[in-house]
Design a protein around this motif. Sequence first.
Motif, PDB file in Angstrom:
ATOM      1  N   VAL A  33       0.846  -1.196   0.000  1.00 32.33           N
ATOM      2  CA  VAL A  33       0.000   0.000   0.000  1.00 32.33           C
ATOM      3  C   VAL A  33       0.878   1.242   0.000  1.00 32.33           C
ATOM      4  CG1 VAL A  33      -1.861  -1.195   1.198  1.00 32.33           C
ATOM      5  CG2 VAL A  33      -0.156   0.066   2.515  1.00 32.33           C
ATOM      6  N   ILE A  50      -6.897   4.750   0.440  1.00 28.85           N
ATOM      7  CA  ILE A  50      -6.170   4.052  -0.625  1.00 28.85           C
ATOM      8  C   ILE A  50      -7.113   3.848  -1.793  1.00 28.85           C
ATOM      9  CG2 ILE A  50      -5.059   1.881  -1.260  1.00 28.85           C
ATOM     10  CD1 ILE A  50      -3.992   1.729   1.550  1.00 28.85           C
ATOM     11  N   LEU A  73      -7.398  -3.395   5.445  1.00 25.76           N
ATOM     12  CA  LEU A  73      -8.106  -2.547   4.499  1.00 25.76           C
ATOM     13  C   LEU A  73      -9.602  -2.829   4.559  1.00 25.76           C
ATOM     14  CD1 LEU A  73      -5.100  -2.593   3.514  1.00 25.76           C
ATOM     15  CD2 LEU A  73      -6.001  -2.309   1.191  1.00 25.76           C
ATOM     16  N   CYS A 121     -10.168   1.971   2.051  1.00 27.34           N
ATOM     17  CA  CYS A 121      -9.837   1.646   0.659  1.00 27.34           C
ATOM     18  C   CYS A 121     -11.058   1.922  -0.202  1.00 27.34           C
ATOM     19  CB  CYS A 121      -9.399   0.187   0.539  1.00 27.34           C
ATOM     20  SG  CYS A 121      -8.865  -0.259  -1.123  1.00 27.34           S
ATOM     21  N   LEU A 179      -3.135   1.730  -5.516  1.00 32.45           N
ATOM     22  CA  LEU A 179      -2.851   0.390  -5.003  1.00 32.45           C
ATOM     23  C   LEU A 179      -2.783  -0.625  -6.142  1.00 32.45           C
ATOM     24  CD1 LEU A 179      -2.557  -1.661  -2.681  1.00 32.45           C
ATOM     25  CD2 LEU A 179      -5.054  -1.793  -2.618  1.00 32.45           C
TER      26      LEU A 179
END
Length: 976
Positions: free
Chosen positions: A117, A149, A211, A241, A273
């Motif tokens: 990440v 992310i 995540l 995420c 990512l």
Amino acid sequence: MRGASMVASTNGSTSSGLWTQCNALFRKNLTFQQKRNMRANLRLILFPVFLCLLLVLLQEKVNMELNKSSLKCGCICIDQDGDGECEKVCGIEYSDMEQVGTCSIPSPPEWPPLLQVPAPQYRAVRTDHLLSFGDLPNDSCISTGSCPITVLMTGNNQSFGESLARNMFSSSFNYNSSNGPADVVLGTTAHTKKSSFLELSFFSGLPVYYLQSQCRANSTFSISVPLASMTVEKEIGCIQCRHLWRNSSSDINNELYVGYKNGNSLKKINEILAGYDFLNSNISNYNVTILYNSTYKKDAGNGPIRLVRVPRSINLVSNAFLQLLVGPTTQMLFDFIKEMPKPETERKLDFSSLLGPLFFTWVILQLFPIVLTALVYEKQQNLRIMMKMHGLGDGPYWMISYTYFLAISLVYILCFVVFGSFVGLKFFTLNDYSIQFVFYFIYINLQISLAFLVAALFSNVKTVAVVGYITVFATGILGGFFFQFFLQDTSLPRVWIVVMELYPGFSLYGGLYEFSQYAFTGNYMGAHGMRWGDLSDNNNGMGHVLIIMTVEWVVVFFIAYYIDQVLTSGSGARKSPLFFLHNLKSNPSKSFRNPLSSFRLPSLQMKGSKVYIELEKPDIVQEASIIPVVSIPTFYQKERVELSLLKQDKSHAIVCDNLKKVYPGRDGNPEKIAVRGLSLALSTGECFGMLGPNGAGKTSFVNMMIGLVKPSSGTGYVHGLDIRSDMDGIYANMGVCPQHDLLWETLTGREHLLFYGRLKNLKCTVLTQAVEESLRSVNLLNGGIADKQVRKYSGGMKRRLSVAISLIGDPKVVYMDEPSTGLDPASRKNLWNMVKRAKQNCAIILTTHSMEEAENLCDRLGIFVDGRLQCVGNPKELKGRYGGSYVFTMTTSSNHEADVENIVKGLSPYAKKIYNISGTQKFELPKEAIKIADVFRAVENAKSRFVVQAWGISDTTLEDVFIKVAREAQPFDVLS
């Protein structure tokens, strides 16, 4: 009117064949010069030996440091049996971070699968960047470290892709310690290594995240990972995420390309990512492409290739499809990743492979300036021209010189590789020797061809030595600190590497770099180095290097030969740019010439208000061409040159037909006419002496005849061969004693004569006898002088040796430029006797400033002034023609000077006083006006009247003739 051409005559030729010339030059180069340069050759070979020993010592020092107990697998003494005696036990559990790399790992630890990440400061945000999209978060989250992310999605079916994306990242925390970390999606900012024995994210201060699509406040938990007899605890925090949809995979690819970590950059870089292209996937069709940034495989193109955290990304999308198809409780658990078992190893660092490309580039390249200076030395000292004038052709010279340098290079490389292998350098021992041989063989051939090419462009040894050694040093530095970075950068297109390797130094460095990489890896992994099969590997650059060097070898060789023949005078007169088409053209020597072309009327020149008339003297016209006569039937009387040309008269060894040489003007100066239409014919057995003041053009004439320069017009024939096109044939039967001695300083007098004798096709006992006789004739046989190196000779000895070289092998034509300069009277007398014997079988053209030498040696003399032959004849004829007076000298007291004058006037009213000092007077008396008996009677009468202290009468000397002709050679002012 018919014309005729000279026909080549090869009867009695001493021309030597190709192999005879090759044998002569090979013996001179290999036998003689190698003996004289033994110390230099030994130093040359010892350089790579010293360098290999230095690498061995450095390698031993490095090995000592790597084998210290502090770097070996940690051990502890444990009493395992309870008998009071401890036993040494080693393992990871007893090791620190420096030791663990060498430990045996029979059962590697199991690590949770992680995603790579982005760090908080590099996550994708909305900026002014070209490729940023509006659905990204605001960049204000960077300061708080709360940026989510980003995962990008695309495909043919957006709704289906969105459904899969929602299943990939859970919105609620569902960690079950009994199942371990397989239930959650973990990620880390820590980079991987080339192995996964240790997961650095669990030992570094960098965080590990789980995540989710949404994170609750303070949502953290701890996981435990067993490691041998210990357990590693790690605190896990949540990170949001988000998945975003893009219209095409090219959009995703662009964002992935832009998003990479650049710690030195001050701008915000958008790291993604991963990207997923679902293509034509649907509920009955699973077809997904995963896109990711591979920047983390290497740092800036350097270092070993690292593991990439892609397997977990594949597992995520597979589970998402499975849950969509079967149900949310179904999943394929990805429990752990695990390295292969590992035996106990030692720390290894092959120092020779690490430094090999730089050091070994210098080792091999140091041959370049050595070959280069040797070639330029022969050109600077005019030794190559000297060899060529004695019959050595360009073909044998290139063949033997190339072979000679190739043999030296092969021996050098062989010693280098053998000694490097003997001391155990992995650079040599691990790589296939046949590949090494092919590589080194091709490169040293390319290097020798380059030396010939560069040598054709230089004429000074010191200059070319500086250029050569700067090239050696600069190539190594640029290779090690510039070119190597491009070799290591896998992102650089291969075509640019090929372009850079067109420079031969980089080709060498590139090949040595490939050897070093295979040796370094083979030593570390306990495997072999480069093999022939490895050349087909796309990552192996050796194949390209071998092809490039082979092509360059051939191309450079032919370019070097072409430039040597066309653009340089190192081997004599320059050839036409199309010389290789010579055989397709008509031969100039076979063309017909109008016999009237040599007839010239008196030349009129106007300068201002004055007119100058230049008249050809009868003896010059008779020598050169034809004389108009009154008799109509005969029309013309054919003289020496014309007769030789018309009737192909082979009795004349040398025929010069209206030779002219004009040097073009430079730097604003007018052109210089060095030779003005010279015509001359010499027979075998005749010695022709050329007299003239400095700058008269004698040397230019000789240079045209020996092929150093081409005539501007006219031509010359030597035994029927044209100097414009057949010099190679003329050289085989020619001898030259140049004005300045052209000798090898390290060869002896005997070795010089042996070499030139072999060039003249002398062999075995004939060669030995000819050398001994030549040394005896020039008085170099006594006292061991013949076997001393020429650098120890005096100027007179070198001069005598040059004369002996010009006459060895019975050449048909000999040119001697002031041969007796610097000789003592005895040596001069011996030299004259030698020339007199030699001229019986050859024609000799001799230039000199010694009138005594001219009278003793020359059958005919020509006085050369201002580029033109002023008179021709034997010494007696010239003195009779241009002298015409006696010189009468009488010495008395000063009181009787008037009496002496009266006596002389009584002998001839045309007497002229030319000298008077302290009672000594000299008078010129016309020969036709007096008798010698009258002079004696006048002197006896004078003695009866006053005291005559001394008197004498002498004929005109050749020196007087020379001075008179030179003075009268100026244009005569006839009109003002």
